[in-house]
Enzyme design. Structure first.
Site, short mmCIF file in Angstrom:
data_model
loop_
_atom_site.label_atom_id
_atom_site.label_comp_id
_atom_site.label_asym_id
_atom_site.label_seq_id
_atom_site.Cartn_x
_atom_site.Cartn_y
_atom_site.Cartn_z
N LYS A 104 50.07 39.65 49.71
CA LYS A 104 48.62 39.01 49.57
C LYS A 104 48.77 38.03 48.55
O LYS A 104 47.77 37.02 48.55
CB LYS A 104 48.02 40.33 49.09
CG LYS A 104 46.47 39.93 48.64
CD LYS A 104 45.53 39.73 49.55
CE LYS A 104 44.04 39.47 49.12
NZ LYS A 104 43.16 38.91 49.87
N LYS A 122 41.55 36.66 39.27
CA LYS A 122 42.25 37.79 39.04
C LYS A 122 43.47 37.60 39.98
O LYS A 122 44.86 37.71 39.53
CB LYS A 122 41.67 39.03 39.52
CG LYS A 122 42.25 40.22 39.42
CD LYS A 122 42.67 40.97 40.59
CE LYS A 122 41.67 40.97 41.65
NZ LYS A 122 42.21 41.47 42.86
P1 NAD Z 1 34.05 45.18 44.17
O1 NAD Z 1 33.81 45.06 42.77
O2 NAD Z 1 32.82 45.15 44.98
O3 NAD Z 1 34.17 46.90 44.42
C1 NAD Z 1 34.95 47.68 43.42
C2 NAD Z 1 34.44 49.05 43.36
O4 NAD Z 1 35.47 49.93 42.63
C3 NAD Z 1 33.11 48.99 42.86
O5 NAD Z 1 32.03 49.79 43.70
C4 NAD Z 1 33.38 49.71 41.60
O6 NAD Z 1 32.20 50.57 40.96
C5 NAD Z 1 34.49 50.82 41.85
N1 NAD Z 1 35.23 51.12 40.67
C6 NAD Z 1 35.90 50.41 39.69
N2 NAD Z 1 36.53 51.33 38.84
C7 NAD Z 1 36.32 52.37 39.33
C8 NAD Z 1 36.98 53.65 38.61
N3 NAD Z 1 37.68 53.94 37.70
N4 NAD Z 1 36.66 54.82 39.67
C9 NAD Z 1 36.05 54.79 40.86
N5 NAD Z 1 35.48 53.60 41.26
C10 NAD Z 1 35.68 52.49 40.40
O7 NAD Z 1 35.35 44.59 44.84
P2 NAD Z 1 35.69 44.23 46.26
O8 NAD Z 1 35.00 42.83 46.64
O9 NAD Z 1 35.04 45.36 47.12
O10 NAD Z 1 37.16 43.98 46.16
C11 NAD Z 1 37.91 45.27 46.07
C12 NAD Z 1 39.36 44.81 46.19
O11 NAD Z 1 39.66 44.16 47.58
C13 NAD Z 1 39.97 43.90 45.09
O12 NAD Z 1 41.20 43.98 44.84
C14 NAD Z 1 39.58 42.28 46.02
O13 NAD Z 1 40.47 41.70 45.26
C15 NAD Z 1 40.22 42.86 47.28
N6 NAD Z 1 39.52 42.06 48.37
C16 NAD Z 1 38.17 41.72 48.27
C17 NAD Z 1 37.93 40.69 49.24
C18 NAD Z 1 36.20 40.33 49.42
O14 NAD Z 1 36.07 39.27 50.08
N7 NAD Z 1 35.47 40.62 48.46
C19 NAD Z 1 38.51 40.28 50.29
C20 NAD Z 1 40.11 40.70 50.20
C21 NAD Z 1 40.30 41.56 49.37
#
Ligand code: NAD
Length: 296
Positions: A171, A239
């Site tokens: 990744k 990040k």
């Molecule tokens: P996001 O911030 O939208 O979602 C993260 C979720 O985790 C939130 O709903 C938050 O409330 C929850 N959370 C945080 N701490 C928590 C805890 N202690 N207990 C329970 N829930 C908790 O992020 P995202 O965009 O969904 O991304 C998630 C992961 O996927 C990241 O690592 C990101 O780098 C990766 N990612 C994102 C994308 C994208 O396009 N958004 C694409 C590929 C990979």
């Protein structure tokens, strides 16, 4: 069908969890934000009261959280997964985190008889909704084989790249290539626009040649509309590049272009654009050259 726990229902986790429900899996979900939990409950999932509670009722647990500290908190922290799991449970962490954290957590879970995969994804929100993500997994082969059916509900391609940590190494490689591609697109399109050539025509002229790319086709139409709504936020890409640079330091590998794009993203963050889509990297060049790359 296995009982699946799903923790982290953000931009990515929510549609991924919905696809598992649609495929017929029983889901128990948890997030510190009540809103998506309610939405999943209405779609047929059960609500967990904590990560520990979810773990105690699941045979497979999926986490989709922002970064290493959140995953560590959810696994090892107060009311964490480790206090609820039974031996034989599998944890699939699909967040993008440092490979070192994946290894650490996997060792701790192994002592409880729990196997772990690090299985981050590429593709963003549209592919999470369609269930066509690219999934890159690390961990024991037998655990991967057991989890493959579940991963295939969320992804169009599911590849085991090696042992635990190698999913996140893959990744990081992906994120370096994407960041550098977006920055290159920004640099090139600002030059063309400043020279008075219609950027939409430039895009159409080059997209079928060697400069064409998935990044160009995904991001250029949005840039032309001035649409920087996320998608994948600049702060999340910072990040990922930070994790890449830290990992590169540990391995004594110079990451020259990544550090430059990192500083571009930091400038955008200082300029209040941390929550823009990473396609918004072009705004750094636009500001310097005093030109906007938009549809004529
Ligand atoms: P996001 O911030 O939208 O979602 C993260 C979720 O985790 C939130 O709903 C938050 O409330 C929850 N959370 C945080 N701490 C928590 C805890 N202690 N207990 C329970 N829930 C908790 O992020 P995202 O965009 O969904 O991304 C998630 C992961 O996927 C990241 O690592 C990101 O780098 C990766 N990612 C994102 C994308 C994208 O396009 N958004 C694409 C590929 C990979």
């Amino acid at each position: 069908m296995k009982n699946i726990g799903f923790i982290g229902l953000g931009i990515m986790g929510k549609p991924m969890a919905k696809n598992l429900l649609k495929a017929g899996y029983q889901l128990i979900v948890y997030d510190i934000n009540a809103e998506p939990v309610k939405e999943l409950f209405e779609a047929g999932a059960r609500e967990g009261t904590s990560s520990q509670d979810v773990a105690s009722q699941s045979e497979v647990i999926i986490t989709m959280l922002p970064n290493s500290p959140e995953v560590r908190e959810v696994v090892l922290g107060e009311k964490g997964i480790i206090y609820g799991v039974k031996p034989g449970t599998v944890l699939i962490d699909m967040s993008s985190i440092t490979p070192l954290t994946s290894k650490e957590l996997s060792e701790k879970l192994q002592q409880k008889g729990v196997a772990m995969l690090d299985a981050p994804v590429s593709g963003g929100e549209p592919k999470a909704i369609e269930g066509t993500l690219a999934i890159m997994a690390g961990g024991p082969k037998e655990t991967f084989d057991m989890a493959k059916d579940i991963l295939e509900v969320m992804g169009a391609s599911v590849t085991r790249v090696g042992e635990i940590g190698s999913g996140n190494i893959t990744k990081l490689a992906n994120q370096i290539i994407v960041a550098l591609n977006i920055a290159a697109m920004g640099e090139a399109m600002v030059l063309a626009t400043k020279a008075g050539v219609d950027p939409e025509k430039v895009y159409q002229a080059i997209r079928g040649g060697l400069a064409g790319s998935t990044v160009l086709d995904a991001k250029m139409p949005l840039v032309l509309e001035g649409n920087f709504k996320p998608g994948f936020r600049i702060e999340l890409h910072i990040k990922d590049l930070m994790n890449a640079l830290d990992t590169a330091r540990e391995l004594n590998v110079p990451d020259i272009l990544s550090s430059q794009v990192m500083e571009i993203m930091q400038s955008l963050k200082a300029d209040g654009k941390a929550k823009d889509d990473h396609g918004g990297i072009i705004q750094y060049y636009e500001k310097l050259a005093k030109v906007e790359v938009r549809k004529e």
